[in-house]
Design an enzyme around this catalytic site. Structure first.
Site, PDB file in Angstrom:
ATOM      1  N   ARG A  98      17.776  37.669  32.215  1.00 34.53           N
ATOM      2  CA  ARG A  98      18.986  37.734  31.374  1.00 34.53           C
ATOM      3  C   ARG A  98      19.857  38.945  31.699  1.00 34.53           C
ATOM      4  NH1 ARG A  98      15.597  35.903  26.906  1.00 34.53           N
ATOM      5  NH2 ARG A  98      15.840  33.640  26.825  1.00 34.53           N
ATOM      6  N   LYS A 122      33.427  39.881  39.043  1.00 32.52           N
ATOM      7  CA  LYS A 122      33.366  38.418  39.205  1.00 32.52           C
ATOM      8  C   LYS A 122      32.210  38.116  40.149  1.00 32.52           C
ATOM      9  CE  LYS A 122      38.103  36.880  38.412  1.00 32.52           C
ATOM     10  NZ  LYS A 122      39.312  36.298  39.033  1.00 32.52           N
ATOM     11  N   GLU A 159      44.359  41.323  51.836  1.00 32.50           N
ATOM     12  CA  GLU A 159      44.166  41.680  50.420  1.00 32.50           C
ATOM     13  C   GLU A 159      44.751  43.066  50.123  1.00 32.50           C
ATOM     14  OE1 GLU A 159      42.920  39.888  47.912  1.00 32.50           O
ATOM     15  OE2 GLU A 159      41.695  38.303  48.832  1.00 32.50           O
ATOM     16  N   LYS A 176      43.162  47.719  41.424  1.00 30.02           N
ATOM     17  CA  LYS A 176      42.297  46.684  40.850  1.00 30.02           C
ATOM     18  C   LYS A 176      41.600  47.214  39.605  1.00 30.02           C
ATOM     19  CE  LYS A 176      39.130  43.005  41.470  1.00 30.02           C
ATOM     20  NZ  LYS A 176      38.531  42.006  42.313  1.00 30.02           N
ATOM     21  N   GLU A 223      40.259  38.051  32.713  1.00 34.83           N
ATOM     22  CA  GLU A 223      41.413  37.280  33.191  1.00 34.83           C
ATOM     23  C   GLU A 223      42.051  36.399  32.116  1.00 34.83           C
ATOM     24  OE1 GLU A 223      41.120  36.103  37.336  1.00 34.83           O
ATOM     25  OE2 GLU A 223      42.420  34.413  36.932  1.00 34.83           O
ATOM     26  N   ARG A 263      45.087  40.042  34.819  1.00 37.48           N
ATOM     27  CA  ARG A 263      44.204  39.986  35.994  1.00 37.48           C
ATOM     28  C   ARG A 263      44.635  38.887  36.965  1.00 37.48           C
ATOM     29  NH1 ARG A 263      37.701  41.044  36.500  1.00 37.48           N
ATOM     30  NH2 ARG A 263      37.599  40.564  38.706  1.00 37.48           N
ATOM     31  N   ASN A 319      45.752  37.354  41.879  1.00 36.91           N
ATOM     32  CA  ASN A 319      45.734  36.085  42.616  1.00 36.91           C
ATOM     33  C   ASN A 319      47.049  35.816  43.340  1.00 36.91           C
ATOM     34  OD1 ASN A 319      43.099  35.409  41.840  1.00 36.91           O
ATOM     35  ND2 ASN A 319      43.844  34.721  39.849  1.00 36.91           N
ATOM     36  N   HIS A 363      47.178  33.331  46.140  1.00 36.95           N
ATOM     37  CA  HIS A 363      45.917  32.581  46.150  1.00 36.95           C
ATOM     38  C   HIS A 363      46.084  31.101  45.823  1.00 36.95           C
ATOM     39  CE1 HIS A 363      44.188  36.533  46.495  1.00 36.95           C
ATOM     40  NE2 HIS A 363      42.954  36.069  46.475  1.00 36.95           N
ATOM     41  N   HIS A 385      44.207  28.832  48.345  1.00 41.09           N
ATOM     42  CA  HIS A 385      43.082  27.949  48.035  1.00 41.09           C
ATOM     43  C   HIS A 385      43.333  26.535  48.543  1.00 41.09           C
ATOM     44  CE1 HIS A 385      41.708  30.884  44.651  1.00 41.09           C
ATOM     45  NE2 HIS A 385      41.233  31.214  45.834  1.00 41.09           N
ATOM     46  N   HIS A 439      39.608  33.596  54.456  1.00 40.84           N
ATOM     47  CA  HIS A 439      40.214  33.744  53.127  1.00 40.84           C
ATOM     48  C   HIS A 439      41.397  34.733  53.143  1.00 40.84           C
ATOM     49  CE1 HIS A 439      40.650  33.989  48.802  1.00 40.84           C
ATOM     50  NE2 HIS A 439      40.512  35.303  48.873  1.00 40.84           N
TER      51      HIS A 439
HETATM   52  N1  GLY Z   1      39.672  38.500  43.238  1.00 43.50           N
HETATM   53  C1  GLY Z   1      40.464  38.474  42.077  1.00 43.50           C
HETATM   54  C2  GLY Z   1      39.785  39.086  40.893  1.00 43.50           C
HETATM   55  O1  GLY Z   1      38.797  39.772  41.034  1.00 43.50           O
HETATM   56  O2  GLY Z   1      40.252  38.896  39.801  1.00 43.50           O
END
Ligand code: GLY
Length: 370
Positions: free
Chosen positions: A122, A144, A186, A228, A238, A242, A246, A249, A253, A267
């Protein structure tokens, strides 16, 4: 030449340490987190060949023992079978609640190891040692974690913040130039989304940075991570801001999906092309100056990066099929596509108010130029 960025998230706050040769002192840096002197390292076979001995030495210098599991390299590792293997290995290693899992690798390993740490008993803590530029400026920071599903990328996962990130900028010397430049996509994204002065700086310093100028690398990674960290501190899960991360993106994608998430389009290359398309769309919608998309493309071209759909080898689907692929994006809400557009370089915003016909025409024109 070492910088520290603090990610401020209450009792889940942590530092990102940035600089050359951090791996040699990884043990001293990780030791304060440990309740007993051992860690379990998840990595991939390529990274293990290049950096695992250095990490073992860096840990043993502080009296820390290490066990490791090297998974196959590549995006296909980020699926249930290798995830199950990683979790069961961590259990076999008798990793306890107060132990630390170390992710040594690029985005695939960081995401998978972070998710394994999130669900193991957990939740155990983990340390990210990102070995690609993309992972250093993006995926290792912000919590993430996850794996891919047959239905799409990163659809299975959790928010689970690392306890420490060690971004060793000397490790980047081992990257193939194409992978380095993909990560640079990026970096450029940060200037474009929120810091015009950083974009100016990248225009001046990008070539030196790509050629190995370590001070420039440290500065670029630090500014990217700081941006960031600020956004994640405002909006960890997000719900709003946040999504600015993107930028590029939504297009990326769709293009990754159309090219099979493989070597045809990395990517970060898709992000660079996506940023150029987002600025082109912003200009066509009268949101930013007409010169802005040309300036974005000029910098990407000067860096030798993929910039347009014409730079992607092989067939691409038509504009409607690309639009359908965009509709699979995680940012879709109530069937409405969300785009990150810009009022200028360094001034991005999130909107659902984008006419589908405008996007179709943009894609048709970009495909016709191939
Ligand atoms: N890669 C985008 C984020 O971490 O929100």
């Amino acid at each position: 030449m070492q910088e520290t960025v603090h990610v401020s998230l209450g009792d889940r706050s942590y530092d990102v340490e940035i600089g050359p040769d951090l791996i040699a002192t990884a043990g001293a840096r990780i030791a304060p987190l440990l309740s007993r002197p051992r860690v379990s390292v998840l990595t991939d076979e390529t990274v293990a060949g290049l950096h695992l001995d250095a990490l073992r030495d860096g840990l043993s210098a502080a009296g820390i023992e290490m066990s490791s599991l090297a998974l196959p390299p590549g995006e296909t590792t980020k699926r249930w079978p290798q995830f199950e293997r990683a979790v069961e290995w961590l259990l076999a290693e008798k990793v306890e609640r107060r132990d630390i899992v170390v992710a040594l690798g690029g985005g695939v390993i960081g995401d998978l190891a972070g998710f394994a740490a999130a669900v193991l008993r957990r939740g155990v803590r983990f340390v990210q040692i990102p070995t690609s530029l993309l992972a250093q400026v993006d995926s290792s920071v912000g919590g993430k974690t996850g794996i891919n599903a047959p239905q799409g990328k990163n659809l299975i996962g959790a928010f689970h913040q690392p306890s420490l990130v060690l971004a060793d900028t000397a490790i980047l010397n081992s990257l193939p130039p194409r992978d380095f430049l993909a990560g640079y996509g990026e970096v450029v994204k940060y200037g474009l989304l929120g810091d015009a002065a950083f974009f100016d700086w990248l225009e001046q310093n990008g070539p030196a940075l790509a050629q190995g100028d370590m001070a420039a690398r440290v500065q670029a990674v630090t500014r990217s991570v700081q941006m960031k960290a600020d956004i994640v501190a405002r909006d960890e899960t997000e719900q709003g801001d946040r999504a600015l991360l993107n930028l590029g993106h939504t297009f990326c994608h769709a293009l990754e999906s159309a090219t099979g998430y493989g070597p045809r389009l990395l990517h970060g290359e898709g992000v660079a092309i996506g940023c150029a398309l987002a600025f082109e769309l912003s200009s066509r919608l009268g949101l930013c100056a007409q010169e802005d998309p040309s300036r974005v493309r000029a910098h990407l071209r000067a860096m030798g990066m993929k910039t347009d759909l014409a730079d992607i080898e092989g067939d691409l689907p038509d504009a409607d099929a690309l639009l359908d692929l965009m509709a699979q994006d995680k940012k879709v809400i109530d069937g409405q596509l969300r785009f990150i557009l810009a009022r200028g370089i360094g001034d991005a915003f999130v909107t659902s108010d984008v006419p589908r016909d405008g996007v179709r025409k943009l894609l048709q024109d970009a495909l016709a130029a191939r």
